[in-house]
Scaffold this motif. Structure first.
Motif, PDB file in Angstrom:
ATOM      1  N   VAL A 163     -18.701 -12.159 -35.563  1.00 49.47           N
ATOM      2  CA  VAL A 163     -19.887 -12.305 -34.725  1.00 49.47           C
ATOM      3  C   VAL A 163     -19.532 -13.148 -33.504  1.00 49.47           C
ATOM      4  O   VAL A 163     -19.033 -14.264 -33.631  1.00 49.47           O
ATOM      5  CB  VAL A 163     -21.038 -12.969 -35.504  1.00 49.47           C
TER       6      VAL A 163
ATOM      7  N   LEU B 153     -26.770 -16.371 -39.880  1.00 52.55           N
ATOM      8  CA  LEU B 153     -25.569 -15.774 -40.454  1.00 52.55           C
ATOM      9  C   LEU B 153     -25.376 -16.314 -41.867  1.00 52.55           C
ATOM     10  O   LEU B 153     -25.076 -17.488 -42.050  1.00 52.55           O
ATOM     11  CB  LEU B 153     -24.347 -16.103 -39.598  1.00 52.55           C
TER      12      LEU B 153
ATOM     13  N   VAL C 180     -22.242  -8.179 -33.104  1.00 52.05           N
ATOM     14  CA  VAL C 180     -21.758  -8.139 -34.486  1.00 52.05           C
ATOM     15  C   VAL C 180     -20.677  -7.068 -34.524  1.00 52.05           C
ATOM     16  O   VAL C 180     -20.960  -5.879 -34.378  1.00 52.05           O
ATOM     17  CB  VAL C 180     -22.887  -7.796 -35.470  1.00 52.05           C
TER      18      VAL C 180
ATOM     19  N   GLY D 122     -25.245  -4.877 -31.046  1.00 47.16           N
ATOM     20  CA  GLY D 122     -25.435  -6.063 -30.232  1.00 47.16           C
ATOM     21  C   GLY D 122     -26.445  -5.945 -29.116  1.00 47.16           C
ATOM     22  O   GLY D 122     -26.993  -4.871 -28.830  1.00 47.16           O
TER      23      GLY D 122
ATOM     24  N   LEU E 245     -26.950 -10.760 -41.931  1.00 52.80           N
ATOM     25  CA  LEU E 245     -27.472 -11.359 -40.707  1.00 52.80           C
ATOM     26  C   LEU E 245     -28.939 -11.020 -40.510  1.00 52.80           C
ATOM     27  O   LEU E 245     -29.389  -9.922 -40.880  1.00 52.80           O
ATOM     28  CB  LEU E 245     -26.692 -10.862 -39.485  1.00 52.80           C
TER      29      LEU E 245
END
Length: 318
Positions: A219, A180, A194, A131, A255
């Protein structure tokens, strides 16, 4: 399943569990075992003849060992000795080491998904989370204050939460282009995470129902308008109040992420890029296998029963 390789971080858990103590506990439970310290060369030479591997340490130790176990179908038992133990907690592996060791005889296996990362030179996978935003900023601040950390995990968690609260209040939301499973969810966020586990960092329980074996990531995207809610959540946690997070949770297997910033994290590692890059993440199902205290279906039943118990009866609600 009677023989194990112990891979131990001797510095984890304030050094309380020494090589001798671990060997005694495991052998007393009826297992044959060999021992390696993850701080010494050659620790990753896992004996193929063993029935399973034991990881004694924190989340960092789990990741370190997982890197050499991704292509091996060998069950992994965890003795959580770290500060946060996010992976073990998500798997339901909690309590005293002696009690955890005794559950290995049940041979309950939980398959564990892994996030494969494409677009970064220094990271290829994650187990906990990936992240941008306030969390990698917190990690960088805590690195600079490493000399101030104590031997007490509780004090270190408190310091981390205090720092995070300040960071949330003062951070600038950044634009994130994110897709996504083909659906666009782009916007300006304080945090884009994530998650494969229920919690990250200082036990931030942002995805309370995450299941690392369900074939999907959780997410979490926290927008500018949610700044006060996020700060309040951390403030309450700092004062011992476990508040259910109110942030929306999205699910995805694949993603595409582009964050207008250079700082990110992969599990407990900070990466600082020369320039922003687009990253692709793909879920790889059931790559790892962990020994867990009870069968996953039993855990699900227990959760459902707990939820049902919380609901008022029709008579009471009338």
């Amino acid at each position: 399943m009677r023989s194990a390789n112990i891979l131990h971080n001797p510095k984890a858990g304030e050094g309380e569990y020494t090589k001798k103590k671990l060997l005694t506990l495991i052998r007393n439970a009826g297992f044959e075992c060999s021992y390696s310290s993850t701080k010494k060369k050659g620790w990753d030479d896992v004996e193929a003849a063993a029935d399973f591997v034991v990881l004694a340490g924190g989340d960092g130790t789990v990741r370190k060992v997982a890197a050499v176990m991704l292509d091996r179908k060998m069950p992994i038992g965890i003795i959580p000795l770290g500060t946060a133990n996010n992976i073990a907690t998500t798997l339901g592996i909690t309590g005293e080491p002696k009690d955890i060791i005794e559950t290995w005889n049940n041979k309950n296996i939980k398959k564990y998904d892994v996030g494969r990362i494409y677009g970064l030179k220094k990271a290829e996978f994650f187990l906990e989370g990936f992240g941008y935003g306030v969390f990698p900023r917190l990690m960088k601040v805590m690195q600079k204050k490493k000399e101030r950390l104590s031997d007490s995990p509780e004090k270190n968690l408190k310091m981390a939460l205090e720092e995070l609260h300040d960071i949330i209040l003062n951070s600038k939301a950044r634009y994130c282009k994110i897709s996504l499973d083909g659906a666009d969810h782009s916007g300006k966020f304080l945090l884009a995470e994530v998650m494969n586990t229920q919690s990250i960092g200082p036990n931030l329980n942002l995805a309370p129902f995450a299941d690392p074996g369900d074939g999907s990531f959780d997410v979490i995207l926290i927008a500018e308008r949610q700044r006060e809610e996020f700060a309040s959540y951390v403030h309450n946690k700092l004062h011992g109040i476990e508040q259910a997070p109110v942030f929306n949770i999205l699910n995805a297997k694949n993603l595409d992420i582009y964050w207008e910033g250079r700082l990110l994290h992969v599990d407990d590692e900070i990466l600082e890029l020369k320039e922003p890059v687009e990253v692709k993440i793909k879920l790889q199902e059931g790559v790892l296998e962990f020994l867990v205290p009870e069968h996953p279906s039993e855990s699900i039943n227990a959760i459902e029963k707990a939820k049902a118990a919380e609901k008022p009866s029709s008579a009471n609600s009338a």
